[in-house]
Write a protein that holds these residues in place. Structure first.
Motif, PDB file in Angstrom:
ATOM      1  N   TYR A  96      -8.986  -3.978   2.153  1.00  0.00           N
ATOM      2  CA  TYR A  96      -8.690  -2.846   1.290  1.00  0.00           C
ATOM      3  C   TYR A  96      -9.155  -3.138  -0.135  1.00  0.00           C
TER       4      TYR A  96
ATOM      5  N   ARG B 171      -6.803   1.602  -0.915  1.00  0.00           N
ATOM      6  CA  ARG B 171      -7.739   2.303  -0.040  1.00  0.00           C
ATOM      7  C   ARG B 171      -8.241   1.318   1.022  1.00  0.00           C
ATOM      8  N   ALA B 172      -7.967   1.620   2.293  1.00  0.00           N
ATOM      9  CA  ALA B 172      -8.451   0.776   3.391  1.00  0.00           C
ATOM     10  C   ALA B 172      -9.953   0.959   3.557  1.00  0.00           C
ATOM     11  N   VAL B 173     -10.697  -0.128   3.790  1.00  0.00           N
ATOM     12  CA  VAL B 173     -12.153  -0.076   3.927  1.00  0.00           C
ATOM     13  C   VAL B 173     -12.576  -0.903   5.128  1.00  0.00           C
ATOM     14  N   LYS B 174     -13.779  -0.584   5.600  1.00  0.00           N
ATOM     15  CA  LYS B 174     -14.406  -1.354   6.673  1.00  0.00           C
ATOM     16  C   LYS B 174     -15.652  -2.025   6.121  1.00  0.00           C
TER      17      LYS B 174
ATOM     18  N   ILE C  20     -19.731  -1.490   2.208  1.00  0.00           N
ATOM     19  CA  ILE C  20     -18.528  -0.802   2.672  1.00  0.00           C
ATOM     20  C   ILE C  20     -18.960   0.322   3.601  1.00  0.00           C
TER      21      ILE C  20
ATOM     22  N   SER D 210     -17.026   2.228   5.617  1.00  0.00           N
ATOM     23  CA  SER D 210     -16.133   3.390   5.621  1.00  0.00           C
ATOM     24  C   SER D 210     -14.975   3.128   4.670  1.00  0.00           C
ATOM     25  N   GLY D 211     -14.419   4.211   4.150  1.00  0.00           N
ATOM     26  CA  GLY D 211     -13.277   4.109   3.240  1.00  0.00           C
ATOM     27  C   GLY D 211     -13.594   4.524   1.820  1.00  0.00           C
ATOM     28  N   LEU D 212     -14.874   4.460   1.420  1.00  0.00           N
ATOM     29  CA  LEU D 212     -15.286   4.836   0.070  1.00  0.00           C
ATOM     30  C   LEU D 212     -16.500   5.749   0.133  1.00  0.00           C
TER      31      LEU D 212
END
Length: 384
Positions: A327, A340-343, A354, A356-358
């Motif tokens: 995150y 914000r959680a991210v991959k 990043i 996904s997530g942003l």
């Protein structure tokens, strides 16, 4: 007279002193009341005007707006290793008692090579019986042919009727048919005898051996051997549908078995045409060449390099992780900190991609330390 005047003067003097002292006390009381009133009013209005959270008490944090950069998206997945074409080998004939087992798990075999044999005693005796039946049928056919020849020689002399000729011709044809029938039965029995040898249907690597000498087997028995066709292996990886969208057949894949000291290069040879409606995942099958370190049934991790895409890139200091995953901290339009959680995708010199997530237009905390709390108000300082 003088006495009266003296006494009157003293009385007037004392009255004047009393009046002066009373006036002085009155002034003191008035000033004291005014002083107290001023203090009370100051405290009251001071409390009322004091802000509950001074604007200069919020911490200043450095933020960045990452934007979007062209990166090679890398997706990882886990799965099991297995044979690409697993061939179970069983009993093709009627079976019997296993007399010999010629290969073991881990051996390489050629197409048609004998893996095990069934005791042929009963089938061999039946084959000998068929040979004797053929010899008897051939002898009968020769006798029928001779009888027909002699009868035809006597027809012209009138000793044999036309009906006798037809009967003898039919007897000859029947004898020849018996020969062909006996020969066909012999070939069938010979084929049965040949199928007592359990052979490899194709070249490959023996994965399992499930039979021993002395064991009774039949066509209903379980597979006696398992062979990986041509020794080719594969990994079946489960990926989310959004990750599968960027993959194509033929793309290179790096596979790392659990416990192995190195990775192996493979390629996608099949992408499942359907997505599981429950898990929203699909199966991607990766072909691998044989290697002793690749053991079917083992667990491995695959790294897929999909097509180039645009994604935000952040420095490693901006990305945190805990039990819930990776995150970042984002400063919203109210200057408050949000999680914000991210991959995470590929790692390069530029930073972490990043996936996904942003979106890339957020204000991300450059160095997200543990001192920040979700919902805390901060003063963002944009890093240049």
């Amino acid at each position: 007279m003088n006495y009266d005047q003296g006494w009157s003067g003293d009385v007037n003097s004392e009255d004047a002193d009393r009046a002066t002292k009373a006036k002085r006390r009155k002034l003191i009381l008035i000033f004291a009341a005014i002083f107290v009133a001023v203090i009370v009013a100051g405290i009251f209005f001071g409390r009322k005007s004091t802000p509950t959270a001074p604007s200069n008490s919020a911490p200043t944090v450095t933020v960045i707006v990452p934007g979007r950069t062209a990166v090679a998206a890398k997706v990882t997945a886990t799965g099991s290793l297995s044979a690409k074409r697993d061939m179970p080998v069983g009993v093709a004939g009627e079976g019997g008692m296993i007399s010999r087992v010629l290969v073991d798990a881990g051996d390489w075999v050629r197409a048609g090579e004998t893996l095990a044999t069934v005791d042929p005693a009963v089938q061999a005796a039946q084959t000998s019986q068929m040979q004797a039946q053929i010899a008897s049928a051939v002898a009968n056919a020769k006798l029928a042919e001779s009888n027909l020849d002699r009868a035809q020689a006597l027809v012209s002399r009138g000793f044999i009727s036309k009906a006798d000729i037809d009967s003898r011709t039919a007897a000859r044809d029947a004898a020849n048919a018996s020969v062909r029938l006996a020969q066909a039965q012999y070939r069938e029995q010979s084929a049965r005898l040949g199928r007592l040898d359990i052979r490899a249907p194709a070249s490959g690597f023996v994965l399992a051996r499930n039979v021993e000498a002395g064991q009774i087997v039949s066509s209903g028995s379980n597979a006696l051997f398992s062979i990986a066709m041509d020794g080719t292996l594969e990994m079946q990886a489960k990926l989310a549908e959004q990750d599968i969208a960027g993959l194509k057949v033929g793309m290179p894949v790096t596979v790392t078995p659990v416990g192995a000291g190195r990775s192996f290069q493979g390629a996608i040879w099949q992408i499942a045409p359907m997505i599981d409606p429950v898990s929203r995942q699909g199966t991607v099958r990766v072909q691998l060449s044989y290697d002793p370190s690749l053991r079917p049934g083992g667990f491995a991790t695959a790294a897929f390099s999909s097509q180039n895409t645009e994604a935000p890139v952040l420095p490693e200091s901006a990305v945190l992780s805990d039990d819930q995953g990776n995150y970042v901290y984002v400063v919203d339009q109210n200057d408050k900190v949000q999680r914000r959680a991210v991959k995470i995708g590929d790692v390069s010199d530029a930073g972490l991609a990043i996936l996904s997530g942003l979106q890339g237009n957020e204000r991300v905390v450059y160095s997200a330390g543990a001192f920040l709390n979700v919902g805390e108000k901060v003063v963002p300082d944009l890093k240049k």
